[in-house]
Design a protein around this motif. Structure first.
Motif, PDB file in Angstrom:
ATOM      1  N   LEU A 487       0.694  -1.238   0.028  1.00 54.93           N
ATOM      2  CA  LEU A 487       0.053   0.023   0.057  1.00 54.93           C
ATOM      3  C   LEU A 487       1.029   1.257  -0.012  1.00 54.93           C
ATOM      4  O   LEU A 487       0.591   2.096  -0.562  1.00 54.93           O
ATOM      5  N   ALA A 488       1.846   1.361   0.806  1.00 45.42           N
ATOM      6  CA  ALA A 488       3.031   2.354   0.641  1.00 45.42           C
ATOM      7  C   ALA A 488       3.463   2.623  -0.682  1.00 45.42           C
ATOM      8  O   ALA A 488       3.663   3.834  -0.954  1.00 45.42           O
ATOM      9  N   ALA A 489       3.587   1.720  -1.318  1.00 44.89           N
ATOM     10  CA  ALA A 489       4.026   1.950  -2.756  1.00 44.89           C
ATOM     11  C   ALA A 489       3.158   2.302  -3.894  1.00 44.89           C
ATOM     12  O   ALA A 489       3.621   2.549  -4.974  1.00 44.89           O
ATOM     13  N   MET A 490       2.001   2.512  -3.588  1.00 45.86           N
ATOM     14  CA  MET A 490       0.805   2.889  -4.368  1.00 45.86           C
ATOM     15  C   MET A 490       0.838   4.294  -4.357  1.00 45.86           C
ATOM     16  O   MET A 490      -0.096   5.216  -3.801  1.00 45.86           O
ATOM     17  N   HIS A 491       1.748   4.947  -5.021  1.00 45.63           N
ATOM     18  CA  HIS A 491       2.030   6.375  -5.273  1.00 45.63           C
ATOM     19  C   HIS A 491       0.718   7.059  -6.128  1.00 45.63           C
ATOM     20  O   HIS A 491       0.617   8.126  -6.183  1.00 45.63           O
ATOM     21  N   HIS A 492       0.274   6.147  -7.058  1.00 51.22           N
ATOM     22  CA  HIS A 492      -0.736   6.463  -7.914  1.00 51.22           C
ATOM     23  C   HIS A 492      -2.156   6.487  -7.607  1.00 51.22           C
ATOM     24  O   HIS A 492      -2.981   6.398  -8.448  1.00 51.22           O
ATOM     25  N   ILE A 493      -2.339   6.281  -6.223  1.00 47.73           N
ATOM     26  CA  ILE A 493      -3.795   5.924  -5.719  1.00 47.73           C
ATOM     27  C   ILE A 493      -4.844   6.966  -6.055  1.00 47.73           C
ATOM     28  O   ILE A 493      -5.820   6.636  -6.036  1.00 47.73           O
ATOM     29  N   HIS A 494      -4.448   8.298  -6.272  1.00 47.54           N
ATOM     30  CA  HIS A 494      -5.488   9.053  -6.585  1.00 47.54           C
ATOM     31  C   HIS A 494      -5.548   9.129  -7.939  1.00 47.54           C
ATOM     32  O   HIS A 494      -6.738   9.832  -8.477  1.00 47.54           O
ATOM     33  N   HIS A 495      -4.925   8.289  -8.884  1.00 48.30           N
ATOM     34  CA  HIS A 495      -5.417   8.179 -10.381  1.00 48.30           C
ATOM     35  C   HIS A 495      -5.938   6.796 -10.753  1.00 48.30           C
ATOM     36  O   HIS A 495      -6.212   6.691 -11.983  1.00 48.30           O
ATOM     37  N   ARG A 512      -9.850  -6.251   7.349  1.00 46.49           N
ATOM     38  CA  ARG A 512      -9.953  -5.426   8.682  1.00 46.49           C
ATOM     39  C   ARG A 512      -8.609  -4.543   8.838  1.00 46.49           C
ATOM     40  O   ARG A 512      -8.017  -4.226   9.778  1.00 46.49           O
ATOM     41  N   HIS A 513      -8.175  -3.837   7.496  1.00 45.74           N
ATOM     42  CA  HIS A 513      -6.970  -3.314   7.635  1.00 45.74           C
ATOM     43  C   HIS A 513      -7.399  -1.585   7.644  1.00 45.74           C
ATOM     44  O   HIS A 513      -7.889  -1.159   6.590  1.00 45.74           O
ATOM     45  N   THR A 514      -7.347  -0.907   8.520  1.00 47.66           N
ATOM     46  CA  THR A 514      -7.648   0.363   8.835  1.00 47.66           C
ATOM     47  C   THR A 514      -6.378   1.333   8.713  1.00 47.66           C
ATOM     48  O   THR A 514      -5.345   1.276   9.171  1.00 47.66           O
ATOM     49  N   SER A 515      -6.209   2.081   7.626  1.00 48.97           N
ATOM     50  CA  SER A 515      -5.218   2.881   7.278  1.00 48.97           C
ATOM     51  C   SER A 515      -5.780   4.416   6.832  1.00 48.97           C
ATOM     52  O   SER A 515      -6.212   4.360   6.129  1.00 48.97           O
ATOM     53  N   HIS A 516      -5.753   5.332   7.621  1.00 44.96           N
ATOM     54  CA  HIS A 516      -6.450   6.478   7.504  1.00 44.96           C
ATOM     55  C   HIS A 516      -6.166   7.313   6.160  1.00 44.96           C
ATOM     56  O   HIS A 516      -6.867   7.633   5.435  1.00 44.96           O
ATOM     57  N   HIS A 517      -4.630   7.084   5.735  1.00 42.89           N
ATOM     58  CA  HIS A 517      -4.139   7.832   4.602  1.00 42.89           C
ATOM     59  C   HIS A 517      -4.763   7.115   3.328  1.00 42.89           C
ATOM     60  O   HIS A 517      -5.438   7.825   2.467  1.00 42.89           O
ATOM     61  N   ILE A 518      -4.766   5.862   3.404  1.00 46.01           N
ATOM     62  CA  ILE A 518      -5.458   4.880   2.190  1.00 46.01           C
ATOM     63  C   ILE A 518      -6.806   5.248   2.229  1.00 46.01           C
ATOM     64  O   ILE A 518      -7.300   5.327   0.916  1.00 46.01           O
ATOM     65  N   THR A 519      -7.598   4.899   3.437  1.00 47.30           N
ATOM     66  CA  THR A 519      -9.051   4.834   3.231  1.00 47.30           C
ATOM     67  C   THR A 519      -9.462   6.227   2.710  1.00 47.30           C
ATOM     68  O   THR A 519     -10.414   6.557   1.970  1.00 47.30           O
ATOM     69  N   LEU A 522      -9.044   6.749  -0.937  1.00 47.30           N
ATOM     70  CA  LEU A 522      -9.909   5.974  -1.821  1.00 47.30           C
ATOM     71  C   LEU A 522     -11.394   6.767  -1.663  1.00 47.30           C
ATOM     72  O   LEU A 522     -11.982   6.836  -2.638  1.00 47.30           O
ATOM     73  N   LEU A 523     -11.950   7.261  -0.450  1.00 42.98           N
ATOM     74  CA  LEU A 523     -12.857   7.991  -0.504  1.00 42.98           C
ATOM     75  C   LEU A 523     -12.987   9.179  -1.415  1.00 42.98           C
ATOM     76  O   LEU A 523     -14.181   9.332  -1.882  1.00 42.98           O
ATOM     77  N   SER A 524     -12.020   9.928  -1.270  1.00 39.19           N
ATOM     78  CA  SER A 524     -11.939  10.862  -1.927  1.00 39.19           C
ATOM     79  C   SER A 524     -12.091  10.860  -3.542  1.00 39.19           C
ATOM     80  O   SER A 524     -12.577  11.582  -4.189  1.00 39.19           O
ATOM     81  N   ARG A 525     -11.842   9.635  -3.962  1.00 36.39           N
ATOM     82  CA  ARG A 525     -11.891   9.156  -5.226  1.00 36.39           C
ATOM     83  C   ARG A 525     -13.163   8.683  -5.670  1.00 36.39           C
ATOM     84  O   ARG A 525     -13.824   8.805  -6.739  1.00 36.39           O
ATOM     85  N   LEU A 526     -13.859   8.028  -4.551  1.00 38.37           N
ATOM     86  CA  LEU A 526     -15.156   7.480  -4.790  1.00 38.37           C
ATOM     87  C   LEU A 526     -16.448   8.321  -4.552  1.00 38.37           C
ATOM     88  O   LEU A 526     -17.587   8.042  -4.785  1.00 38.37           O
TER      89      LEU A 526
END
Length: 591
Positions: A487-495, A512-519, A522-526
């Motif tokens: 997940l840390a390697a997903m630099h393109h997550i906003h795209h 059950r993986h809670t990561s505030h940054h990733i979540t 993803l929500l800003s994308r969805l």
């Protein structure tokens, strides 16, 4: 020495002992080569001698020594460079797949000089472009100049035109370059192999040349009896990609496959056929196999659903390319007025059952499945010979074909999956193929924890959403440290696409993986109106359940209201209930 090696290649002498001794001698006298012509014909002769067969031991080392000599100042500064030397070198490098970035850059710079470019003939243009494309090395300026040079060649050979079109398809040439070359493609002059190359190139380019495609399809139809198995599978694969312009050709080739029952000798033919059959099946079931959104005609979206001939005809048209489950899911959301006059309202399932054909699938999809069953049996009977000759990417294509057509026999799956249990085999697998295998196992509901966990190490951040979706579907344990690193390697997550964002969110909730940054990313994308409006009821239910599991509150009022309406409609109109776990291939977003 160089002339002797050139003669050796011209005669295609394949004596391994003779070639081995010649290669050793070349490496000893390499420093004596001072003229580009001598190195060019030496490389060409070796490549010609081994073309079409296994690369002998020592070839790579010899090419490395000769390429290093070519990059030396003494040879580069020589005034006797010719376009033929450049094309011979590149053809040789492409044939043995020897990638030397420094040399490729030097050759491009040398070729772009004005005194060189004006002397390129048609064959030199074709061989130079072919070599660069074979090595996946695209030089935009060089490609543009060589294409411009080639279209001014008087009476260019058709074989050269076909090879240049193939090169542009592999190197992703510009639209202008492709259009210039397509104008030179002449119909009725193709050999079966050239026909296969031209159709495959057009399919790969996704180029809209309907007149040419229809002409090529008619030419292929008349050439079917003359095609060998490899050419047949390649043409079939291209024809499926070029649908619907080649539908008649696809139907005829399917019928020929079902009638022939011939023993397929080439392992790569199996991979090509399974992949093409999977695509042919998915064209009949796009919502089921690709997770596409169901888009019905506007007249059905806001009209009263009634048992009338007009509505039955409309539903029949939709059912040709849509599955029953997806149609029901979509109609759940369709606003329905009370019956006003005319025919009474009817249940969704009743109307669909009257429109559904008597057999389970369309004639084409049924025929495709029959062929896949036959090919699966043939693959099993000759597995000891065929499977060791197939690389991981080819086996991934076979698995994808089995999964897409829903024809995965346990015995065949166990046989095809066996090589993937070895880490050494998986290490050479491309990330896309690793994701394809995981997706296929999830689609077939074939639980093989060892294979899935081995494949996790071969994937990359771009394919992480689909791999994680497959692991959650199959309940495969995923290491917490590996997940955090990936997940840390997903630099393109906003795209990433909405589909990938949805599947990744669903997988993280299941794990059950809670990561505030990733979540939050993803929500800003969805959280946009378009995503909410396109979700199916099943997708809306799973999306909301994932957010609750991650303890996330939907802040957007309109977004929340749309999702709640979909869930309410699902509960109100669903006959038999909706799945509690989201399957991306039964409506909504997809893997």
């Amino acid at each position: 020495m160089a002339i002797a090696i050139q003669a050796l290649g011209s005669m295609r002498v394949r004596s391994e002992l003779f070639l081995s001794k010649a290669i050793l001698l070349i490496r000893e006298v390499c420093s004596d080569f001072k003229v580009p012509y001598h190195i060019a014909v030496t490389l060409w002769g070796i490549a010609k001698a081994v073309a079409g067969g296994p690369i002998l031991e020592g070839i790579t080392a010899t090419f490395r020594v000769l390429c290093s000599r070519l990059c030396s100042d003494e040879v580069l500064s020589a005034f006797k460079w010719s376009p033929q030397d450049v094309s011979n070198i590149l053809w040789a490098l492409g044939t043995v797949r020897h990638h030397d970035p420094d040399l490729l850059g030097q050759l491009a710079e040398r070729s772009l000089k004005q005194d060189m470019m004006t002397r390129f003939c048609g064959q030199a243009c074709a061989n130079t472009l072919w070599g660069y494309a074979r090595l996946a090395h695209y030089h935009e300026k060089l490609f543009s100049c060589l294409v411009a040079c080639y279209i001014n060649v008087p009476k260019p050979k058709h074989s050269h035109t076909v090879n240049i079109l193939w090169s542009l398809s592999r190197a992703r040439g510009t639209t202008t370059q492709v259009n210039d070359i397509i104008k030179l493609v002449r119909s009725s002059e193709h050999t079966p192999m050239q026909l296969s190359t031209t159709m495959s190139s057009l399919a790969r380019l996704k180029h809209h040349a309907p007149t040419l495609v229809i002409t090529l399809a008619a030419e292929a139809m008349s050439s079917l009896p003359k095609m060998d198995q490899r050419t047949f599978s390649s043409v079939f694969n291209a024809a499926v990609d070029l649908a619907p312009l080649c539908d008649t050709l696809v139907e005829e080739m399917l019928m020929q496959l079902s009638r022939s029952q011939a023993v397929i000798s080439s392992p790569m033919c199996y991979a090509e056929l399974f992949g093409a059959l999977g695509k042919a099946f998915s064209q009949e079931h796009p919502a089921d196999s690709e997770g596409e959104q169901l888009a019905l005609a506007p007249s059905l979206t806001h009209s009263e659903l009634r048992d009338t001939p007009q509505h039955r005809a409309l539903v029949q048209r939709v059912l040709r390319n849509r599955t029953k489950r997806c149609l029901e899911t979509y109609l759940i959301e369709t606003p329905r007025k009370p019956s006003a006059h005319g025919a009474p309202s009817t249940k969704i399932s009743d109307l669909i059952s009257r429109c559904m054909p008597s057999q389970a699938g369309s004639p084409r999809s049924t025929l495709v499945q029959q062929i896949v069953w036959y090919l699966s049996d043939a693959l099993m009977l000759d597995a000891h010979r065929l499977l060791p000759a197939l690389q991981g990417d080819a086996l991934a294509k076979i698995l994808w074909g089995l999964a897409t057509t829903r024809c995965g026999k346990p015995g065949v799956l166990a046989c095809v999956l066996k090589p993937f249990e070895r880490p050494a085999f998986v290490s050479d697998l491309s990330p896309r193929s690793a994701a394809l295998v995981c997706w296929s196992l999830a689609k077939l509901k074939h639980h093989n924890t060892q294979v899935c966990q081995t494949l996790l190490g071969a994937t990359d951040s771009h394919h992480l959403p689909s791999v994680l979706w497959a692991c959650t579907e199959l309940r495969v344990p995923v290491g917490k440290q590996w997940l955090e690193t990936s997940l840390a390697a997903m630099h393109h997550i906003h795209h990433i696409s909405n589909v990938d964002a949805y599947n990744l969110l669903h997988a993280l909730a299941a794990l059950r993986h809670t990561s505030h940054h990733i979540t939050s990313s993803l929500l800003s994308r969805l959280q946009d109106d378009e995503f909410a409006s396109k979700l199916s009821p099943a997708g809306a239910m799973t999306y909301v359940a994932s957010l609750k599991r991650l303890s996330v509150v939907i802040p957007h009022d309109y977004h929340r209201r749309v999702l709640q309406t979909k869930i309410n409609n699902a509960h109100k109109y669903s006959e038999g209930g909706l799945p509690t776990a989201f399957d991306p291939h039964q409506g909504g977003a997809g893997a």
